[in-house]
Design an enzyme around this catalytic site. Structure first.
Site, PDB file in Angstrom:
ATOM      1  N   CYS A 245      35.595 110.032  69.751  1.00 25.62           N
ATOM      2  CA  CYS A 245      36.786 110.086  68.894  1.00 25.62           C
ATOM      3  C   CYS A 245      37.560 108.770  68.948  1.00 25.62           C
ATOM      4  O   CYS A 245      38.804 108.773  68.985  1.00 25.62           O
ATOM      5  CB  CYS A 245      37.719 111.248  69.272  1.00 25.62           C
ATOM      6  SG  CYS A 245      36.925 112.840  69.147  1.00 25.62           S
TER       7      CYS A 245
ATOM      8  N   HIS B 135      42.594 107.328  70.774  1.00 22.97           N
ATOM      9  CA  HIS B 135      41.835 108.490  70.320  1.00 22.97           C
ATOM     10  C   HIS B 135      42.242 108.757  68.865  1.00 22.97           C
ATOM     11  O   HIS B 135      43.385 108.490  68.475  1.00 22.97           O
ATOM     12  CB  HIS B 135      42.244 109.676  71.203  1.00 22.97           C
ATOM     13  CG  HIS B 135      41.459 110.936  71.019  1.00 22.97           C
ATOM     14  ND1 HIS B 135      41.655 111.783  69.954  1.00 22.97           N
ATOM     15  CD2 HIS B 135      40.503 111.508  71.783  1.00 22.97           C
ATOM     16  CE1 HIS B 135      40.848 112.832  70.078  1.00 22.97           C
ATOM     17  NE2 HIS B 135      40.133 112.688  71.179  1.00 22.97           N
TER      18      HIS B 135
ATOM     19  N   LYS C  42      42.175 119.788  79.530  1.00 23.48           N
ATOM     20  CA  LYS C  42      41.671 118.688  80.375  1.00 23.48           C
ATOM     21  C   LYS C  42      42.347 118.703  81.740  1.00 23.48           C
ATOM     22  O   LYS C  42      41.952 117.990  82.643  1.00 23.48           O
ATOM     23  CB  LYS C  42      41.911 117.351  79.683  1.00 23.48           C
ATOM     24  CG  LYS C  42      41.095 117.217  78.398  1.00 23.48           C
ATOM     25  CD  LYS C  42      41.425 115.986  77.598  1.00 23.48           C
ATOM     26  CE  LYS C  42      40.595 115.978  76.323  1.00 23.48           C
ATOM     27  NZ  LYS C  42      41.043 114.931  75.379  1.00 23.48           N
TER      28      LYS C  42
ATOM     29  N   ASP D 105      50.520 109.145  74.695  1.00 26.39           N
ATOM     30  CA  ASP D 105      49.470 110.177  74.683  1.00 26.39           C
ATOM     31  C   ASP D 105      48.953 110.314  76.114  1.00 26.39           C
ATOM     32  O   ASP D 105      48.229 109.455  76.604  1.00 26.39           O
ATOM     33  CB  ASP D 105      48.364 109.747  73.713  1.00 26.39           C
ATOM     34  CG  ASP D 105      47.156 110.683  73.731  1.00 26.39           C
ATOM     35  OD1 ASP D 105      47.099 111.582  74.596  1.00 26.39           O
ATOM     36  OD2 ASP D 105      46.262 110.493  72.888  1.00 26.39           O
TER      37      ASP D 105
ATOM     38  N   GLN E  76      44.712 112.027  78.974  1.00 27.88           N
ATOM     39  CA  GLN E  76      43.794 111.656  80.060  1.00 27.88           C
ATOM     40  C   GLN E  76      44.543 111.253  81.322  1.00 27.88           C
ATOM     41  O   GLN E  76      43.917 110.978  82.355  1.00 27.88           O
ATOM     42  CB  GLN E  76      42.884 110.491  79.627  1.00 27.88           C
ATOM     43  CG  GLN E  76      41.980 110.817  78.460  1.00 27.88           C
ATOM     44  CD  GLN E  76      40.892 111.828  78.806  1.00 27.88           C
ATOM     45  OE1 GLN E  76      40.599 112.093  79.974  1.00 27.88           O
ATOM     46  NE2 GLN E  76      40.302 112.404  77.777  1.00 27.88           N
TER      47      GLN E  76
HETATM   48  C1  LIG Z   1      41.343 114.756  74.217  1.00 27.76           C
HETATM   49  C2  LIG Z   1      42.300 113.733  73.761  1.00 27.76           C
HETATM   50  C3  LIG Z   1      43.166 113.979  72.697  1.00 27.76           C
HETATM   51  C4  LIG Z   1      43.134 115.266  71.903  1.00 27.76           C
HETATM   52  O1  LIG Z   1      43.390 116.372  72.680  1.00 27.76           O
HETATM   53  P1  LIG Z   1      43.182 117.844  72.056  1.00 27.76           P
HETATM   54  O2  LIG Z   1      43.169 118.719  73.230  1.00 27.76           O
HETATM   55  O3  LIG Z   1      41.850 117.814  71.336  1.00 27.76           O
HETATM   56  O4  LIG Z   1      44.303 118.076  71.142  1.00 27.76           O
HETATM   57  C5  LIG Z   1      44.055 112.990  72.348  1.00 27.76           C
HETATM   58  N1  LIG Z   1      44.098 111.823  73.003  1.00 27.76           N
HETATM   59  C6  LIG Z   1      43.287 111.558  74.032  1.00 27.76           C
HETATM   60  C7  LIG Z   1      43.400 110.246  74.744  1.00 27.76           C
HETATM   61  C8  LIG Z   1      42.353 112.491  74.443  1.00 27.76           C
HETATM   62  O5  LIG Z   1      41.532 112.217  75.459  1.00 27.76           O
END
Ligand SMILES: *Cc1c(COP(=O)(O)O)cnc(C)c1O
Length: 411
Positions: free
Chosen positions: A369, A128, A231, A205, A208
């Site tokens: 993104c 992302h 999320k 990260d 998800q």
């Molecule tokens: C949504 C997402 C982000 C960013 O999250 P924010 O809530 O916008 O800060 C970063 N990495 C992944 C894989 C995402 O799906």
């Protein structure tokens, strides 16, 4: 095949999410944009409401009863988050506005002071933008470069290549746990082991992953783990960074202001210990109290059970979509979460997205993104249906029928 949920179970779960009841363009809503943001259960909505009605005050400032109550609710959310990811200690959890802020904090506070010309931040092709751009910004300031490990055509990370790229120039590696486009679940424990063997810190990260899998930062063995609350069925503007205590202790503050200091003097200010050192200013107190309620809710159902429900939904949706002529799915790794990116030959992603919206079906169309990933597949955009445990097999059937109808219309 017997399903994890009976129709009655499914009804009960859906009844926890008031928004799922509404119609869009006169049709019952089918919400398949969960990887973008998830809907909120009543428990979260009511907790936030109750906080503002009953407990609202600022944290860590006042000795009055409300101030203490708000502080204890806010700090209680930190405890819930720490347990949720199996952290060693609550002090290793920094409350942030989301993954984006968490990764920027690591980029500026941990990485930047350690980067120089010739150094490398290693990431992957499936990240992302939040796990690419902060690294590019600190590399631009320091003369370091960002490198991306390749992926296979099916959307799996080329883990061997990633490991080979863990050379002495790499000062930090950053990888997504689950891809927000492909759904691929990366072997983060293995990557962490290999990085650790070479003395390279690994950031994962988890944006998800947290809504779909049990997270155990100790079992993964990474050094930083970032995730976002919205999320995970919590309020927007909430998230967290977990990091090993030794790393946090060696990190200078990123934002300066109130709540993060020990003593302020014009001759030199001293800073609070982690995690408060990294939490300048008044935080999203109600949001974090709501996120705590979201985690309690999710744990009440159980992440193992959520995983099983979503695997059934993913299998059903994948086989139904594969039967649509000319439909191509991006991301077919054997280990994947319930995220399906796809295109139909000769049909624009945005056109299909708009037509589905007229049917009350919410999917995302665009680059998600993840420009470098779109470049890898040579497409400007895809559609993405991302499922959650509150979605149903009937919704998937409506979605696939609508796609088939629209395809005939547009073809
Ligand atoms: C949504 C997402 C982000 C960013 O999250 P924010 O809530 O916008 O800060 C970063 N990495 C992944 C894989 C995402 O799906």
């Amino acid at each position: 095949m017997s399903r994890t949920l009976t129709p009655a179970d499914s009804q009960r779960i859906r009844a926890d999410f008031p928004l799922l009841d509404r119609t869009v363009h006169g049709k019952p809503l089918v919400y398949f944009d969960n990887a973008n943001t998830a809907q909120k259960p009543r428990a979260v909505i009511e907790t936030v409401d109750r906080f503002y009605r009953h407990s609202n005050a600022n944290v860590a400032r006042a000795v009055h009863a409300l101030g203490e109550e708000a502080t204890s609710l806010y700090e209680g959310a930190r405890d819930t988050l720490a347990r949720f990811i199996n952290a060693d200690a609550r002090d290793e959890v920094i409350l942030t506005s989301g993954t984006t802020q968490a990764i920027n904090l690591v980029a500026y506070s941990y990485a930047l002071p350690r980067l120089g010309p010739g150094d490398v931040i290693l990431t992957t092709r499936m990240e992302h933008h939040a796990n690419i751009v902060p690294w590019q910004l600190v590399c631009a300031r320091s003369g370091a470069t960002v490198k991306a490990a390749p992926i296979h055509a099916n959307g799996e990370l080329d883990a061997e290549a990633f490991i080979q790229m863990l050379t002495p120039e790499v000062k930090l590696a950053a990888v997504t746990h689950v891809s927000n486009v492909l759904g691929t679940i990366n072997p983060v424990a293995r990557l962490a082991r290999e990085a650790r063997r070479r003395g390279i810190p690994l950031l994962v990260d988890g944006s998800q992953a947290a809504p779909h899998l049990p997270i155990d930062v100790r079992a993964i063995g990474c050094d930083f783990y970032a995730f976002t609350g919205h999320k995970l069925f919590g309020p927007t503007g909430t998230g967290a960074l977990w990091a090993r205590r030794a790393l946090l202790e060696a990190m200078p503050p990123f934002f300066g202001g109130g709540e993060m200091i020990r003593e302020v003097r014009f001759e030199g200010t001293t800073f609070a210990d982690p995690p408060h050192r990294f939490e300048a200013g008044t935080p999203n107190i109600a949001g974090f109290v709501g996120l705590g309620a979201a985690i309690d809710y999710v744990q009440g159902i159980g992440l193992e059970r959520i995983g099983a429900i979503e695997r059934e939904l993913l299998e059903h949706a994948t086989s139904a979509l594969q039967a649509v002529p000319g439909l191509r799915i991006f991301g077919t790794a054997p280990d994947k979460a319930a995220v399906i990116a796809f295109l139909i030959d000769g049909v624009h992603a945005h056109d299909l997205g708009t037509l589905l919206d007229h049917e009350g079906i919410a999917v995302r169309s665009g680059h998600h993104c993840a420009h470098p990933l779109m470049q890898f597949y040579g497409v400007p955009a895809t559609l993405r249906a991302s499922l959650s445990f509150y979605n149903t097999h009937e919704e998937i059937d409506r979605f696939v029928e609508a796609i088939s109808r629209v395809r005939r219309l547009l073809a």
